[in-house]
Scaffold this motif. Structure first.
Motif, PDB file in Angstrom:
ATOM      1  N   ALA A 276       0.808  -1.221   0.000  1.00 40.74           N
ATOM      2  CA  ALA A 276       0.000   0.000   0.000  1.00 40.74           C
ATOM      3  C   ALA A 276       0.839   1.269   0.000  1.00 40.74           C
ATOM      4  O   ALA A 276       0.390   2.311  -0.480  1.00 40.74           O
ATOM      5  CB  ALA A 276      -0.941   0.001   1.205  1.00 40.74           C
ATOM      6  N   ASP A 277       2.053   1.202   0.544  1.00 40.09           N
ATOM      7  CA  ASP A 277       2.873   2.420   0.599  1.00 40.09           C
ATOM      8  C   ASP A 277       3.890   2.495  -0.537  1.00 40.09           C
ATOM      9  O   ASP A 277       4.796   3.327  -0.517  1.00 40.09           O
ATOM     10  CB  ASP A 277       3.594   2.535   1.946  1.00 40.09           C
ATOM     11  CG  ASP A 277       4.568   1.392   2.195  1.00 40.09           C
ATOM     12  OD1 ASP A 277       4.444   0.349   1.519  1.00 40.09           O
ATOM     13  OD2 ASP A 277       5.446   1.533   3.067  1.00 40.09           O
ATOM     14  N   ALA A 278       3.736   1.644  -1.539  1.00 36.93           N
ATOM     15  CA  ALA A 278       4.605   1.703  -2.717  1.00 36.93           C
ATOM     16  C   ALA A 278       3.962   2.615  -3.770  1.00 36.93           C
ATOM     17  O   ALA A 278       2.793   2.986  -3.665  1.00 36.93           O
ATOM     18  CB  ALA A 278       4.830   0.315  -3.285  1.00 36.93           C
ATOM     19  N   PHE A 279       4.726   2.975  -4.786  1.00 37.93           N
ATOM     20  CA  PHE A 279       4.178   3.836  -5.838  1.00 37.93           C
ATOM     21  C   PHE A 279       4.774   3.467  -7.183  1.00 37.93           C
ATOM     22  O   PHE A 279       5.804   2.789  -7.279  1.00 37.93           O
ATOM     23  CB  PHE A 279       4.436   5.317  -5.519  1.00 37.93           C
ATOM     24  CG  PHE A 279       5.838   5.786  -5.796  1.00 37.93           C
ATOM     25  CD1 PHE A 279       6.155   6.423  -6.976  1.00 37.93           C
ATOM     26  CD2 PHE A 279       6.852   5.584  -4.865  1.00 37.93           C
ATOM     27  CE1 PHE A 279       7.451   6.868  -7.230  1.00 37.93           C
ATOM     28  CE2 PHE A 279       8.144   6.026  -5.105  1.00 37.93           C
ATOM     29  CZ  PHE A 279       8.444   6.670  -6.294  1.00 37.93           C
ATOM     30  N   LEU A 280       4.087   3.932  -8.240  1.00 36.30           N
ATOM     31  CA  LEU A 280       4.560   3.720  -9.603  1.00 36.30           C
ATOM     32  C   LEU A 280       4.457   5.034 -10.351  1.00 36.30           C
ATOM     33  O   LEU A 280       3.405   5.674 -10.372  1.00 36.30           O
ATOM     34  CB  LEU A 280       3.739   2.636 -10.298  1.00 36.30           C
ATOM     35  CG  LEU A 280       4.203   2.296 -11.720  1.00 36.30           C
ATOM     36  CD1 LEU A 280       4.276   0.781 -11.922  1.00 36.30           C
ATOM     37  CD2 LEU A 280       3.278   2.901 -12.764  1.00 36.30           C
ATOM     38  N   SER A 281       5.578   5.444 -10.959  1.00 38.15           N
ATOM     39  CA  SER A 281       5.624   6.735 -11.624  1.00 38.15           C
ATOM     40  C   SER A 281       6.379   6.611 -12.940  1.00 38.15           C
ATOM     41  O   SER A 281       6.518   5.519 -13.488  1.00 38.15           O
ATOM     42  CB  SER A 281       6.295   7.768 -10.698  1.00 38.15           C
ATOM     43  OG  SER A 281       6.239   9.051 -11.275  1.00 38.15           O
ATOM     44  N   VAL A 282       6.861   7.740 -13.430  1.00 41.47           N
ATOM     45  CA  VAL A 282       7.604   7.800 -14.687  1.00 41.47           C
ATOM     46  C   VAL A 282       8.973   8.411 -14.426  1.00 41.47           C
ATOM     47  O   VAL A 282       9.174   9.128 -13.442  1.00 41.47           O
ATOM     48  CB  VAL A 282       6.856   8.632 -15.746  1.00 41.47           C
ATOM     49  CG1 VAL A 282       5.586   7.938 -16.194  1.00 41.47           C
ATOM     50  CG2 VAL A 282       6.544  10.037 -15.222  1.00 41.47           C
ATOM     51  N   ALA A 283       9.901   8.140 -15.320  1.00 43.95           N
ATOM     52  CA  ALA A 283      11.263   8.685 -15.203  1.00 43.95           C
ATOM     53  C   ALA A 283      11.528   9.778 -16.231  1.00 43.95           C
ATOM     54  O   ALA A 283      12.610  10.359 -16.234  1.00 43.95           O
ATOM     55  CB  ALA A 283      12.286   7.569 -15.359  1.00 43.95           C
ATOM     56  N   ASP A 284      10.549  10.065 -17.100  1.00 44.11           N
ATOM     57  CA  ASP A 284      10.723  11.061 -18.153  1.00 44.11           C
ATOM     58  C   ASP A 284       9.539  12.033 -18.134  1.00 44.11           C
ATOM     59  O   ASP A 284       8.454  11.694 -17.654  1.00 44.11           O
ATOM     60  CB  ASP A 284      10.786  10.393 -19.536  1.00 44.11           C
ATOM     61  CG  ASP A 284      11.717   9.194 -19.570  1.00 44.11           C
ATOM     62  OD1 ASP A 284      12.926   9.396 -19.358  1.00 44.11           O
ATOM     63  OD2 ASP A 284      11.235   8.067 -19.787  1.00 44.11           O
ATOM     64  N   ASP A 285       9.765  13.213 -18.695  1.00 46.28           N
ATOM     65  CA  ASP A 285       8.681  14.182 -18.835  1.00 46.28           C
ATOM     66  C   ASP A 285       7.556  13.560 -19.667  1.00 46.28           C
ATOM     67  O   ASP A 285       7.786  13.032 -20.755  1.00 46.28           O
ATOM     68  CB  ASP A 285       9.209  15.450 -19.523  1.00 46.28           C
ATOM     69  CG  ASP A 285       8.251  16.615 -19.437  1.00 46.28           C
ATOM     70  OD1 ASP A 285       7.047  16.427 -19.674  1.00 46.28           O
ATOM     71  OD2 ASP A 285       8.711  17.738 -19.138  1.00 46.28           O
ATOM     72  N   TYR A 306       6.493  16.925 -15.445  1.00 47.84           N
ATOM     73  CA  TYR A 306       5.947  17.724 -16.538  1.00 47.84           C
ATOM     74  C   TYR A 306       6.448  19.160 -16.448  1.00 47.84           C
ATOM     75  O   TYR A 306       6.479  19.757 -15.376  1.00 47.84           O
ATOM     76  CB  TYR A 306       4.412  17.713 -16.509  1.00 47.84           C
ATOM     77  CG  TYR A 306       3.784  18.508 -17.627  1.00 47.84           C
ATOM     78  CD1 TYR A 306       3.883  18.072 -18.944  1.00 47.84           C
ATOM     79  CD2 TYR A 306       3.126  19.701 -17.377  1.00 47.84           C
ATOM     80  CE1 TYR A 306       3.332  18.797 -19.982  1.00 47.84           C
ATOM     81  CE2 TYR A 306       2.569  20.439 -18.406  1.00 47.84           C
ATOM     82  CZ  TYR A 306       2.679  19.980 -19.706  1.00 47.84           C
ATOM     83  OH  TYR A 306       2.147  20.705 -20.747  1.00 47.84           O
ATOM     84  N   GLY A 307       6.816  19.704 -17.584  1.00 40.86           N
ATOM     85  CA  GLY A 307       7.123  21.125 -17.689  1.00 40.86           C
ATOM     86  C   GLY A 307       8.583  21.462 -17.452  1.00 40.86           C
ATOM     87  O   GLY A 307       9.314  20.741 -16.788  1.00 40.86           O
ATOM     88  N   ASN A 331      -2.146  24.280 -14.505  1.00 41.45           N
ATOM     89  CA  ASN A 331      -3.403  24.181 -15.253  1.00 41.45           C
ATOM     90  C   ASN A 331      -3.455  22.908 -16.084  1.00 41.45           C
ATOM     91  O   ASN A 331      -4.515  22.301 -16.252  1.00 41.45           O
ATOM     92  CB  ASN A 331      -3.584  25.399 -16.162  1.00 41.45           C
ATOM     93  CG  ASN A 331      -3.933  26.660 -15.385  1.00 41.45           C
ATOM     94  OD1 ASN A 331      -4.445  26.584 -14.272  1.00 41.45           O
ATOM     95  ND2 ASN A 331      -3.655  27.821 -15.965  1.00 41.45           N
ATOM     96  N   GLU A 332      -2.308  22.506 -16.629  1.00 40.62           N
ATOM     97  CA  GLU A 332      -2.260  21.303 -17.465  1.00 40.62           C
ATOM     98  C   GLU A 332      -2.422  20.021 -16.646  1.00 40.62           C
ATOM     99  O   GLU A 332      -3.071  19.080 -17.082  1.00 40.62           O
ATOM    100  CB  GLU A 332      -0.944  21.250 -18.239  1.00 40.62           C
ATOM    101  CG  GLU A 332      -0.833  22.248 -19.377  1.00 40.62           C
ATOM    102  CD  GLU A 332      -1.709  21.878 -20.552  1.00 40.62           C
ATOM    103  OE1 GLU A 332      -1.963  20.678 -20.765  1.00 40.62           O
ATOM    104  OE2 GLU A 332      -2.171  22.790 -21.252  1.00 40.62           O
ATOM    105  N   VAL A 333      -1.822  19.985 -15.467  1.00 42.93           N
ATOM    106  CA  VAL A 333      -1.825  18.734 -14.692  1.00 42.93           C
ATOM    107  C   VAL A 333      -2.887  18.704 -13.601  1.00 42.93           C
ATOM    108  O   VAL A 333      -3.214  17.646 -13.078  1.00 42.93           O
ATOM    109  CB  VAL A 333      -0.435  18.473 -14.057  1.00 42.93           C
ATOM    110  CG1 VAL A 333       0.624  18.340 -15.125  1.00 42.93           C
ATOM    111  CG2 VAL A 333      -0.069  19.538 -13.033  1.00 42.93           C
TER     112      VAL A 333
END
Length: 493
Positions: A276-285, A306-307, A331-333
Motif C-alpha cells: 500500500a505504501d509503494a508507488f509507480l511513476s515515470v522517469a521522463d517528462d 511535466y514542464g 493548469n495542465e496537470v
C-alpha cells in the motif's frame, strides 16, 4: 384561593409526597443530563488529524545511476536528508531480476538503506528486450507467443517508421519476418498491453516488491506500443532533418498510443495491492498529460514529471514569466497533482544565473517532490547540509503538507505562500534577475512584517538575517537568491 385556604394543604401527606417527587425528579433529570453530556463528549468520534503525506511525497528523492550502493552514496543521502533513493536498473536486466546475481545486488541496496529508514526506488525500462531474452526466443520458436511483439510477416519493412538511431525501425529476424525495433539493433519492442507481456512485467514488479523495493519509475512510457496497427508516419512541419532521420517524422502513430493511461493505471494498482505504501511513476517528462489519464479521468501514475520550470528558474526569465510558466504547468496537470521536480534540469554555467541553494529552497515548497541527482557532477553536491535540513523541516510542516498555496504577482520576483489555518504561514520569493530587486507585496492575507526563516547561500543584503523582521511591501532580494519568510496569517474581517 386565599393564603389561608392554601395553607390547609401545606402539611397534607398527599401534597407533601408530590412535592418531594417533583423535587427529586428535577435533580435526577438534571444529573442525567449532565452525565449524558459527559458521555457524549467522551465517546464522540474525534476529528481525525490530517494524515501525513506518504513517504514518497514528503521528502527529497536522491538519484543515482549505477545499481550499487557505495559508501559515498549513503553519505550523499544523509547529506540531502532524502526519504528515498533512485537507482537505475539496466534495461537488459528488467526481465532478469530473478537471476541470483541481480537479485543479490537489489537486496544489498535495500539492506544498506533500511537502517537509515530510506526507501529504494528503481528506474525500470520494460518496453523492449534483447535478442537473447526468453520472451523473444519463445516467440521465435512458437508463433502463438509472437503477440508479445509487433511481429509482421512481409516481404519488406511494413512501414516508414524510424528507430531512435535513425535506421529503419524494423528488424528482419527471419526471412520475411519483421519485428519492431525502435531502440537499436538486437532490441525488440514489446506490445505492453499483451497478456504475455503484462503477466511477465507484473511478475517483475511483484518480485522486486518482495525484495523490499518501494517504488518504480518507468522509462520510455511515451514509446509503449499498445496496438498492432502500423500506419505510415507523416512528415513533421518543424526541424531541419533528412527523411532518413528520426526527427523528420511526427511519430504520431508510434508514440503516446491510445490507452496508455489505463495500462499504467493497471500497473499502479497492481503495485499498491501488493504494498500500500509503494508507488509507480515515470522517469521522463510526460509531455502530454491528457494521455496519462484513464478514460475515467484518473492519473495513470503517481508523481508525473511535466514542464520546464526547474530549468527555466536558472535561465534568467523574469519573475512574471516564471509565474505564468508555473501556472500553465499546474493548469495542465491539475492543482492537486503532485509533480516530480527534477533538479538535473537546472542549467549549467554560463547559462545559470542562480545559486543551487536558491533553487533548492524555492522549488522544495512547491507542490511536488524534488529529485536531486547527487553524482559528482551535480550542481547540488555542494549545497550545505543545513539547507537540506531546513527543507526537510519545512516539508514536514502542516502548512506544506496540508495547506494551500497562492502565487503572487511581481514583474521581477517569483513568489508564493504556503498556509494552513491555525499554523504559521510561509512566504517564498526568488529573484531570477542579475540585480537586486525590491518586491512590493501588498495583500490582505499578508501582514505588514514577516520573519526571515531561511536564506540561500548567495543572499547578501545587509540587515537580512534569520529571525530578523522585514517589511512585506519592500522586500529586497539578491540576484539569483531565495528568501523564505514565516508569518502569522492576517484574520479576514
Amino acid at each position: 384561593m386565599t393564603k389561608e385556604e392554601l395553607m390547609k394543604y401545606a402539611n397534607d401527606p398527599f401534597w407533601v409526597r408530590l412535592r418531594w417527587i417533583f423535587f427529586i425528579g428535577f435533580w435526577a433529570i438534571w444529573a442525567a443530563m449532565l452525565i449524558c453530556a459527559i458521555l457524549i463528549i467522551v465517546h464522540a468520534p474525534k476529528c481525525a488529524a490530517p494524515e501525513p503525506l506518504p513517504w514518497y511525497k514528503r521528502g527529497i528523492l536522491a538519484k543515482f545511476d549505477a545499481l550499487e550502493a557505495s559508501g559515498s552514496d549513503i553519505e550523499s543521502v544523509k547529506h540531502v536528508e532524502a526519504s528515498g533513493v533512485i537507482y537505475e536498473l539496466p534495461p537488459a536486466l528488467t526481465y532478469l531480476v530473478r537471476e541470483p546475481a541481480v537479485e543479490q545486488k537489489i537486496k544489498d541496496i535495500v539492506a544498506n538503506y533500511k537502517k537509515l529508514d530510506v526507501n529504494v526506488i528503481l528506474d525500470v525500462t520494460p518496453n523492449y528486450v534483447p535478442s537473447n531474452s526468453t520472451l523473444f526466443n519463445d516467440a521465435k520458436n512458437d508463433k502463438s507467443k509472437r503477440s508479445a511483439f509487433i511481429w509482421k510477416e512481409d516481404s519488406k519493412a511494413p512501414n516508414n517508421w524510424r528507430s531512435l538511431q535513425n535506421d529503419s525501425a524494423w528488424a528482419e529476424v527471419d526471412a520475411g519476418n519483421y519485428v519492431l525495433s525502435q531502440f537499436g539493433a538486437g532490441l525488440y519492442d514489446l506490445k505492453m498491453n499483451d497478456s504475455i507481456v503484462k503477466n511477465e512485467f507484473e511478475g517483475v514488479l511483484k518480485h522486486l516488491l518482495s525484495l523490499g523495493v518501494k517504488g518504480f519509475r518507468l522509462r520510455n512510457t511515451k514509446f509503449f506500443i499498445l496496438s498492432d496497427n502500423t500506419p505510415d508516419e507523416v512528415v513533421a512541419s518543424e526541424g531541419n532533418f533528412g527523411h532518413l532521420e528520426y526527427g523528420f517524422w511526427t511519430h504520431t502513430h508510434s508514440t503516446f498510443q491510445e490507452g496508455l493511461g489505463d495500462l499504467l493505471y493497471e500497473f499502479k494498482i497492481f503495485v499498491k495491492n501488493i504494498s500500500a505504501d509503494a508507488f509507480l511513476s515515470v522517469a521522463d517528462d510526460i509531455l502530454r498529460p491528457d494521455i496519462y489519464h484513464t478514460k475515467s479521468g484518473e492519473w495513470g501514475v503517481d508523481l508525473p514529471i511535466y514542464g520546464p520550470l526547474v530549468h527555466s528558474l536558472s535561465t534568467g526569465l523574469s519573475g512574471l514569466k516564471l509565474k505564468h510558466e508555473f501556472e500553465s504547468t499546474i493548469n495542465e496537470v491539475g492543482k492537486n497533482t503532485w509533480l516530480q521536480w527534477n533538479f538535473a534540469e537546472v542549467a549549467t554555467a554560463p547559462n545559470n544565473n542562480s545559486d543551487s541553494s536558491a533553487i533548492a529552497l524555492f522549488v522544495s515548497l512547491l507542490p511536488g517532490v524534488p529529485v536531486v541527482a547527487v553524482t559528482n557532477e551535480s550542481l547540488f553536491k555542494n549545497v550545505r547540509q543545513e539547507v537540506f535540513a531546513e527543507i526537510k523541516q519545512l516539508r514536514l510542516s502542516p502548512s506544506y503538507m496540508h495547506g494551500d498555496y497562492n502565487v503572487y504577482s511581481s514583474d521581477e520576483l517569483f513568489a508564493y505562500s504556503r498556509i494552513k489555518s491555525g499554523n504559521p504561514g510561509y512566504f517564498v520569493a526568488f529573484n531570477p534577475s542579475n540585480g537586486v530587486v525590491k518586491g512590493e507585496f501588498v495583500d490582505a492575507a499578508l501582514p505588514d512584517k514577516m520573519t526571515v526563516y531561511a536564506l540561500s547561500d548567495n543572499y547578501n543584503i545587509s540587515g537580512f538575517t534569520v529571525k530578523s523582521k522585514v517589511q512585506t511591501n519592500s522586500l529586497e532580494v539578491s540576484p539569483g537568491a531565495t528568501i523564505i519568510l514565516t508569518y502569522v496569517p492576517v484574520q479576514s474581517g
